[in-house]
Design a protein around this motif. Structure first.
Motif, PDB file in Angstrom:
ATOM      1  N   VAL A  18       0.799  -1.118  -0.016  1.00  0.00           N
ATOM      2  CA  VAL A  18       0.185   0.010   0.060  1.00  0.00           C
ATOM      3  C   VAL A  18       0.916   1.278   0.112  1.00  0.00           C
ATOM      4  O   VAL A  18       1.560   1.197   0.679  1.00  0.00           O
ATOM      5  CB  VAL A  18      -0.939  -0.033   1.312  1.00  0.00           C
ATOM      6  N   VAL A  19       0.518   2.084  -0.676  1.00  0.00           N
ATOM      7  CA  VAL A  19       1.679   3.211  -0.999  1.00  0.00           C
ATOM      8  C   VAL A  19       1.420   4.273   0.055  1.00  0.00           C
ATOM      9  O   VAL A  19       2.528   4.628   0.484  1.00  0.00           O
ATOM     10  CB  VAL A  19       1.250   4.146  -2.148  1.00  0.00           C
ATOM     11  N   LEU A  20       0.448   4.473   0.808  1.00  0.00           N
ATOM     12  CA  LEU A  20       0.405   5.373   1.801  1.00  0.00           C
ATOM     13  C   LEU A  20      -0.874   5.118   2.620  1.00  0.00           C
ATOM     14  O   LEU A  20      -2.016   4.523   2.316  1.00  0.00           O
ATOM     15  CB  LEU A  20      -0.029   6.668   1.509  1.00  0.00           C
ATOM     16  N   GLN A 103       1.773   9.668 -11.025  1.00  0.00           N
ATOM     17  CA  GLN A 103       2.280   8.878  -9.987  1.00  0.00           C
ATOM     18  C   GLN A 103       1.126   8.475  -8.800  1.00  0.00           C
ATOM     19  O   GLN A 103       0.537   9.356  -8.250  1.00  0.00           O
ATOM     20  CB  GLN A 103       3.465   9.516  -9.378  1.00  0.00           C
ATOM     21  N   VAL A 104       1.121   7.262  -8.535  1.00  0.00           N
ATOM     22  CA  VAL A 104       0.171   6.747  -7.526  1.00  0.00           C
ATOM     23  C   VAL A 104       0.749   7.124  -6.163  1.00  0.00           C
ATOM     24  O   VAL A 104       1.893   6.954  -5.941  1.00  0.00           O
ATOM     25  CB  VAL A 104       0.094   5.092  -7.628  1.00  0.00           C
ATOM     26  N   VAL A 119      -5.396   6.938  -5.796  1.00  0.00           N
ATOM     27  CA  VAL A 119      -5.081   8.201  -6.226  1.00  0.00           C
ATOM     28  C   VAL A 119      -3.696   8.398  -6.762  1.00  0.00           C
ATOM     29  O   VAL A 119      -2.846   8.060  -6.585  1.00  0.00           O
ATOM     30  CB  VAL A 119      -5.198   9.226  -5.001  1.00  0.00           C
ATOM     31  N   VAL A 120      -3.926   9.153  -7.932  1.00  0.00           N
ATOM     32  CA  VAL A 120      -2.965   9.295  -8.896  1.00  0.00           C
ATOM     33  C   VAL A 120      -2.652  10.998  -8.957  1.00  0.00           C
ATOM     34  O   VAL A 120      -3.620  11.641  -9.197  1.00  0.00           O
ATOM     35  CB  VAL A 120      -3.148   8.802 -10.258  1.00  0.00           C
ATOM     36  N   LEU A 130      -1.043  20.786  -9.275  1.00  0.00           N
ATOM     37  CA  LEU A 130      -0.929  19.309  -8.789  1.00  0.00           C
ATOM     38  C   LEU A 130      -2.214  18.995  -9.117  1.00  0.00           C
ATOM     39  O   LEU A 130      -3.346  19.508  -8.605  1.00  0.00           O
ATOM     40  CB  LEU A 130      -0.531  19.130  -7.714  1.00  0.00           C
ATOM     41  N   ILE A 131      -2.584  18.057  -9.806  1.00  0.00           N
ATOM     42  CA  ILE A 131      -4.043  17.656  -9.923  1.00  0.00           C
ATOM     43  C   ILE A 131      -3.936  16.043  -9.305  1.00  0.00           C
ATOM     44  O   ILE A 131      -3.120  15.136  -9.629  1.00  0.00           O
ATOM     45  CB  ILE A 131      -4.592  17.306 -11.683  1.00  0.00           C
ATOM     46  N   TYR A 132      -5.087  15.673  -8.663  1.00  0.00           N
ATOM     47  CA  TYR A 132      -5.006  14.482  -7.916  1.00  0.00           C
ATOM     48  C   TYR A 132      -6.551  13.840  -8.577  1.00  0.00           C
ATOM     49  O   TYR A 132      -7.567  14.290  -8.415  1.00  0.00           O
ATOM     50  CB  TYR A 132      -5.378  14.607  -6.486  1.00  0.00           C
TER      51      TYR A 132
END
Length: 158
Positions: A18-20, A103-104, A119-120, A130-132
């Motif tokens: 899990v990234v975060l 980037q994830v 979320v990328v 920055l766009i999420y």
């Protein structure tokens, strides 16, 4: 028919970290369940791991009932996102050179094995923003449901 590509993708999803981790802010019940927890909308917050002072708030559906309580239910692909500047933004050079595919920065499993909410982050150099993007995907098919949030990179005033 199960192809080798699908097996490799499934194994990657099973063992990818899990990234975060997000902090749960709160939740509201949407459907009463006699047995097990109610269906709900959960609000999570996480800080972008690569951009200092950007926090994203993510609302997502959480399936209840007996299966949901045991972690066996599949959550729907419904989610929304709002990202905010919470201090002076420090943009790493690697973000400016990030690929167009983004980037994830966050992942959350939404079923036992094959589905996850992501979320990328994208960088828009022309608008210095920055766009999420949040969306849900599965090994075989994903959902077109998505939401975005944009954060302009501006000087911070206290």
């Amino acid at each position: 028919m199960v192809t080798m590509k699908k097996i490799v993708i499934a194994a990657t999803l099973l063992f990818s970290p899990v990234v975060l981790h997000a902090e749960e802010i709160g939740s509201v019940d949407t459907v009463f369940k006699l047995f097990g927890p109610d269906n709900k909308i959960v609000i999570d917050a996480f800080d972008d791991p690569d951009v200092k002072n950007v926090t994203c708030y993510l609302s997502r559906a959480k399936t209840g009932g007996i299966k949901g309580g045991l972690g066996l239910a599949e959550d729907t692909s419904d989610a929304a996102i709002s990202c905010q500047q919470v201090g002076p933004i420090e943009l790493a050079e690697k973000i400016k050179k990030a690929p167009k595919k983004g980037q994830v920065v966050f992942q959350k499993r939404t079923s036992l094995v094959f589905k996850k909410l992501q979320v990328v982050r994208f960088y828009d150099p022309n608008r210095n923003s920055l766009i999420y993007l949040t969306y849900s995907d599965k090994v075989i098919d994903g959902s077109p449901k998505n939401a975005i949030s944009a954060v302009p990179i501006m000087p911070w005033k206290e």
